[in-house]
Design a protein around this motif. Structure first.
Motif, PDB file in Angstrom:
ATOM      1  N   CYS A 122       0.832  -1.208   0.000  1.00 33.31           N
ATOM      2  CA  CYS A 122       0.000   0.000   0.000  1.00 33.31           C
ATOM      3  C   CYS A 122       0.869   1.262   0.000  1.00 33.31           C
ATOM      4  O   CYS A 122       0.585   2.235  -0.710  1.00 33.31           O
ATOM      5  CB  CYS A 122      -0.890   0.032   1.244  1.00 33.31           C
ATOM      6  SG  CYS A 122      -2.192  -1.203   1.248  1.00 33.31           S
ATOM      7  N   HIS A 141      -7.912   2.875  -7.740  1.00 33.65           N
ATOM      8  CA  HIS A 141      -9.016   1.980  -7.398  1.00 33.65           C
ATOM      9  C   HIS A 141      -8.393   0.757  -6.718  1.00 33.65           C
ATOM     10  O   HIS A 141      -7.714  -0.047  -7.359  1.00 33.65           O
ATOM     11  CB  HIS A 141      -9.774   1.574  -8.683  1.00 33.65           C
ATOM     12  CG  HIS A 141     -11.014   0.787  -8.414  1.00 33.65           C
ATOM     13  ND1 HIS A 141     -11.885   0.420  -9.400  1.00 33.65           N
ATOM     14  CD2 HIS A 141     -11.531   0.288  -7.261  1.00 33.65           C
ATOM     15  CE1 HIS A 141     -12.888  -0.267  -8.866  1.00 33.65           C
ATOM     16  NE2 HIS A 141     -12.684  -0.377  -7.576  1.00 33.65           N
ATOM     17  N   PRO A 151      -5.149   4.847   0.919  1.00 29.77           N
ATOM     18  CA  PRO A 151      -5.577   6.248   1.061  1.00 29.77           C
ATOM     19  C   PRO A 151      -4.958   6.942   2.272  1.00 29.77           C
ATOM     20  O   PRO A 151      -4.675   8.140   2.234  1.00 29.77           O
ATOM     21  CB  PRO A 151      -7.104   6.139   1.203  1.00 29.77           C
ATOM     22  CG  PRO A 151      -7.351   4.741   1.672  1.00 29.77           C
ATOM     23  CD  PRO A 151      -6.258   3.901   1.070  1.00 29.77           C
ATOM     24  N   LYS A 167      -7.480  10.613  -6.161  1.00 26.91           N
ATOM     25  CA  LYS A 167      -8.645  10.181  -5.386  1.00 26.91           C
ATOM     26  C   LYS A 167      -8.520   8.682  -5.150  1.00 26.91           C
ATOM     27  O   LYS A 167      -7.799   7.988  -5.877  1.00 26.91           O
ATOM     28  CB  LYS A 167      -9.932  10.459  -6.175  1.00 26.91           C
ATOM     29  CG  LYS A 167     -10.186  11.921  -6.414  1.00 26.91           C
ATOM     30  CD  LYS A 167     -10.729  12.563  -5.164  1.00 26.91           C
ATOM     31  CE  LYS A 167     -10.958  14.053  -5.382  1.00 26.91           C
ATOM     32  NZ  LYS A 167     -11.305  14.734  -4.156  1.00 26.91           N
ATOM     33  N   PHE A 168      -9.259   8.185  -4.157  1.00 27.03           N
ATOM     34  CA  PHE A 168      -9.174   6.738  -3.878  1.00 27.03           C
ATOM     35  C   PHE A 168     -10.565   6.127  -3.804  1.00 27.03           C
ATOM     36  O   PHE A 168     -11.411   6.566  -3.010  1.00 27.03           O
ATOM     37  CB  PHE A 168      -8.428   6.492  -2.562  1.00 27.03           C
ATOM     38  CG  PHE A 168      -8.207   5.018  -2.304  1.00 27.03           C
ATOM     39  CD1 PHE A 168      -7.225   4.314  -2.992  1.00 27.03           C
ATOM     40  CD2 PHE A 168      -8.998   4.328  -1.404  1.00 27.03           C
ATOM     41  CE1 PHE A 168      -7.027   2.951  -2.779  1.00 27.03           C
ATOM     42  CE2 PHE A 168      -8.809   2.961  -1.181  1.00 27.03           C
ATOM     43  CZ  PHE A 168      -7.823   2.275  -1.871  1.00 27.03           C
ATOM     44  N   LEU A 169     -10.791   5.135  -4.640  1.00 24.86           N
ATOM     45  CA  LEU A 169     -12.037   4.361  -4.583  1.00 24.86           C
ATOM     46  C   LEU A 169     -11.705   2.983  -4.016  1.00 24.86           C
ATOM     47  O   LEU A 169     -10.790   2.308  -4.508  1.00 24.86           O
ATOM     48  CB  LEU A 169     -12.628   4.215  -5.991  1.00 24.86           C
ATOM     49  CG  LEU A 169     -13.827   3.262  -6.102  1.00 24.86           C
ATOM     50  CD1 LEU A 169     -15.018   3.773  -5.291  1.00 24.86           C
ATOM     51  CD2 LEU A 169     -14.241   3.092  -7.565  1.00 24.86           C
ATOM     52  N   PHE A 170     -12.430   2.615  -2.981  1.00 26.50           N
ATOM     53  CA  PHE A 170     -12.150   1.352  -2.293  1.00 26.50           C
ATOM     54  C   PHE A 170     -13.297   0.382  -2.553  1.00 26.50           C
ATOM     55  O   PHE A 170     -14.464   0.707  -2.274  1.00 26.50           O
ATOM     56  CB  PHE A 170     -12.041   1.635  -0.787  1.00 26.50           C
ATOM     57  CG  PHE A 170     -11.576   0.470   0.037  1.00 26.50           C
ATOM     58  CD1 PHE A 170     -10.482  -0.298  -0.340  1.00 26.50           C
ATOM     59  CD2 PHE A 170     -12.215   0.146   1.233  1.00 26.50           C
ATOM     60  CE1 PHE A 170     -10.039  -1.363   0.444  1.00 26.50           C
ATOM     61  CE2 PHE A 170     -11.782  -0.912   2.023  1.00 26.50           C
ATOM     62  CZ  PHE A 170     -10.679  -1.670   1.621  1.00 26.50           C
ATOM     63  N   GLY A 213      -9.412   1.522   4.924  1.00 27.95           N
ATOM     64  CA  GLY A 213      -9.901   1.720   3.555  1.00 27.95           C
ATOM     65  C   GLY A 213     -11.258   2.403   3.551  1.00 27.95           C
ATOM     66  O   GLY A 213     -11.499   3.341   2.775  1.00 27.95           O
ATOM     67  N   TYR A 216     -10.834   6.229   5.074  1.00 31.60           N
ATOM     68  CA  TYR A 216     -10.006   7.228   4.388  1.00 31.60           C
ATOM     69  C   TYR A 216     -10.281   7.320   2.886  1.00 31.60           C
ATOM     70  O   TYR A 216      -9.759   8.214   2.218  1.00 31.60           O
ATOM     71  CB  TYR A 216      -8.516   6.949   4.618  1.00 31.60           C
ATOM     72  CG  TYR A 216      -8.099   7.101   6.068  1.00 31.60           C
ATOM     73  CD1 TYR A 216      -7.845   8.365   6.612  1.00 31.60           C
ATOM     74  CD2 TYR A 216      -7.972   5.998   6.898  1.00 31.60           C
ATOM     75  CE1 TYR A 216      -7.480   8.507   7.947  1.00 31.60           C
ATOM     76  CE2 TYR A 216      -7.599   6.125   8.234  1.00 31.60           C
ATOM     77  CZ  TYR A 216      -7.355   7.384   8.753  1.00 31.60           C
ATOM     78  OH  TYR A 216      -6.993   7.523  10.072  1.00 31.60           O
ATOM     79  N   ALA A 217     -11.073   6.378   2.347  1.00 32.50           N
ATOM     80  CA  ALA A 217     -11.354   6.430   0.904  1.00 32.50           C
ATOM     81  C   ALA A 217     -12.261   7.608   0.581  1.00 32.50           C
ATOM     82  O   ALA A 217     -13.033   8.071   1.429  1.00 32.50           O
ATOM     83  CB  ALA A 217     -12.030   5.129   0.465  1.00 32.50           C
ATOM     84  N   ASP A 218     -12.199   8.064  -0.674  1.00 37.31           N
ATOM     85  CA  ASP A 218     -13.139   9.096  -1.107  1.00 37.31           C
ATOM     86  C   ASP A 218     -14.517   8.487  -1.327  1.00 37.31           C
ATOM     87  O   ASP A 218     -15.535   9.162  -1.159  1.00 37.31           O
ATOM     88  CB  ASP A 218     -12.636   9.743  -2.408  1.00 37.31           C
ATOM     89  CG  ASP A 218     -11.370  10.528  -2.152  1.00 37.31           C
ATOM     90  OD1 ASP A 218     -11.473  11.604  -1.544  1.00 37.31           O
ATOM     91  OD2 ASP A 218     -10.274  10.033  -2.501  1.00 37.31           O
ATOM     92  N   VAL A 220     -16.633   4.367  -1.321  1.00 36.53           N
ATOM     93  CA  VAL A 220     -16.534   2.919  -1.093  1.00 36.53           C
ATOM     94  C   VAL A 220     -17.602   2.224  -1.933  1.00 36.53           C
ATOM     95  O   VAL A 220     -18.756   2.671  -1.963  1.00 36.53           O
ATOM     96  CB  VAL A 220     -16.772   2.587   0.402  1.00 36.53           C
ATOM     97  CG1 VAL A 220     -16.637   1.090   0.659  1.00 36.53           C
ATOM     98  CG2 VAL A 220     -15.804   3.369   1.296  1.00 36.53           C
TER      99      VAL A 220
END
Ligand code: ADP
Length: 489
Positions: A122, A141, A151, A167-170, A213, A216-218, A220
């Motif tokens: 990570c 992603h 993230p 950005k982070f998509l989990f 995840g 902190y993700a933008d 989910v």
């Protein structure tokens, strides 16, 4: 749009379950739809072997005391053409990933360094903004707990790059696997105690990669709309219901698709006779050869039930163990492909010993047999207690093998249940459902299968409906793409 697609499994290279299938199938479709996708993968042997033109873009000396780790960039490609050439970054660390099962040792126990294996993975993904300044992802992603810290590491980069961090998509494929580790690993993972809070990554005084995840993700996602609801509202959230409820406005379910080339009865090289819905009568040859290969004895008007699965308590096969003698009394047969839980394995082995010509267990993981059973069985059983999406029922439908499922998660969303009907109304169902986590309920539903199977007109309609259902990735990939666009803005 530039997407970094981070995963710890990817079919056909590394697979322990449905996560691999999804991560093997989705990136090529996203690419076809116009996204610029690069993979981020651990350096397992099978990945390194199939990485073409690898070049080192950075040495890794982030967290942990890891020798000789580096970031490679190359083109991942499979020799049999099952995976199109795709740009990939690989976190190559012989110490962490070479010659190892992805998660467990030969005794089935988690590797003791899993926290650092996937923590460093990570950390490296988050730091890619430094390792490859020429290609900056708009969005990462990441999938399942193995990517849960990305993230957090992104938001706490020691020297943040100029401009926006990705950005982070989990995506949660199964909330039961949470990546839980003792809290003293916070230091080794290079994490600050400020984040060891209930709104951060602390879960009952331990570190939870999955919770990190989620928090902190933008955004989910999980892999079916029903499962998205279940994990917020019921014990299927495995203790994270409250956390998920807090993120409800940033959570949705997108049903998985399937790779319709890998799973295609019209061209499947592993099955006896290829067929499609207009030649479905040929499917019977696959049943015949399965029966012959495993020396099963079953009348032509009785269904051959099949199971293809990891054998874990989550999948509800203890219910099948309970009702198998009644199925045998009805002259049906059962073929099981699976391994895992020792009690379930020995339960099926005992039934096989008792009914050698009616029950067969292939106690292994075997892709080829999976194809043969999808084509040769009449009904696939999935009595799951919980099932985030489930792929096996989707493959079964593609092969015209109506599944019998419990009404949960993605099983509820993908199978249209057969109801007793009058002869004049058309059959629209694609399979069978039962509702309570209960052997009697399952048995009743199996009896409906047996009765329907005995009426060729009804059975054929069910098989054709199942085959016609469209679970190709196109629809789901578009949903992901829309979400990426919304997040990137
Ligand atoms: P899960 O991810 O919980 O294991 P899914 O239904 O989503 O369940 O995906 C399971 C995947 O693993 C499917 O591709 C299925 O065909 C495959 N699979 C499971 N067990 C076996 C086995 N014993 N042999 C071959 N394939 C298997």
């Amino acid at each position: 749009m530039k997407i970094l697609f981070a995963t710890s499994e990817i079919y056909p290279f590394v697979k322990t379950g449905g996560l691999a299938d999804v991560c093997g199938a989705l990136p090529p479709v996203l690419h076809q739809l116009g996204a610029e996708v690069r993979l981020f993968l651990p350096g397992y042997d099978a990945i390194l072997k199939n990485l073409k033109h690898p070049c080192q873009i950075a040495k890794y000396n982030g967290i942990g005391t890891i020798q000789d780790a580096r970031i490679l960039f190359g083109i991942l490609e499979h020799p049999d053409g099952h995976f199109p050439p795709t740009p990939a970054y690989v976190f190559d660390s012989p110490q962490l990933f070479a010659a190892r099962h992805p998660y467990i040792d030969e005794h089935g126990r988690d590797w003791t360094d899993n926290h650092i294996r996937f923590g460093a993975f990570c950390h490296a993904a988050a730091n890619l903004v430094h390792y490859d300044p020429l290609w900056r992802a708009d969005l990462i992603h990441g999938h399942d707990w193995q990517c849960g810290l990305i993230p957090l590491y992104s938001q706490r980069l020691a020297s943040p790059p100029a401009g926006r961090i990705p950005k982070f998509l989990f995506t949660i494929h199964n909330i039961a696997y949470q990546g839980l580790f003792d809290n003293w690993h916070m230091v080794g993972l290079g994490l600050s105690w400020d984040d060891f809070t209930p709104t951060g990554l602390e879960f009952f005084d331990r570190i939870s990669f999955l919770k990190a995840g989620i928090n902190y993700a933008d955004y989910v996602t999980t892999v079916s709309p029903t499962y998205a609801r279940e994990i917020c509202e019921t014990e299927l959230g495995c203790g994270l219901q409250g956390v998920l409820k807090n993120r409800r406005d940033h959570l949705c379910g997108i049903l998985n698709g399937i790779d319709t080339q890998v799973w295609d009865p019209a061209h499947d090289p592993y099955i006896t006779k290829n067929y499609s819905f207009d030649t479905i009568t040929k499917k019977i040859d696959n049943r015949k050869s399965l029966i012959k290969e495993f020396d099963l004895r079953i009348p032509t008007d009785r269904p051959l039930f099949g199971i293809i699965s990891r054998l874990t308590p989550q999948k509800g096969f203890d219910l099948v163990l309970k009702i198998t003698p009644q199925l045998i009394a009805e002259k049906c047969a059962l073929i099981v492909l699976g391994n895992g839980d020792k009690d379930l394995e020995s339960g099926f082995l005992a039934l096989q010993e008792q009914f050698p010509h009616q029950v067969k267990i292939i106690n292994a993981y075997n892709e080829i047999f999976a194809h043969k059973i999808h084509a040769g069985a009449d009904c696939i059983l999935m009595p799951s207690r919980m099932e985030p999406c489930g792929l096996v029922q989707l493959y079964a439908m593609r092969y015209g093998t109506p599944p019998l499922v419990r009404d949960t998660g993605g099983l509820a969303d993908s199978v249209d249940a057969y109801q007793a009907h009058d002869n004049n109304s058309p059959i629209t169902a694609t399979g069978f459902k039962f509702y309570r986590d209960d052997a009697i309920d399952l048995l009743k539903s199996c009896q409906t299968v047996i009765q329907s199977f005995a009426v060729p007109k009804v059975w054929k309609a069910l098989c054709i409906n199942a085959m016609r259902a469209d679970f190709s990735w196109d629809i789901s990939a578009r949903a992901y793409l829309d979400l990426y666009k919304k997040l990137v803005g």
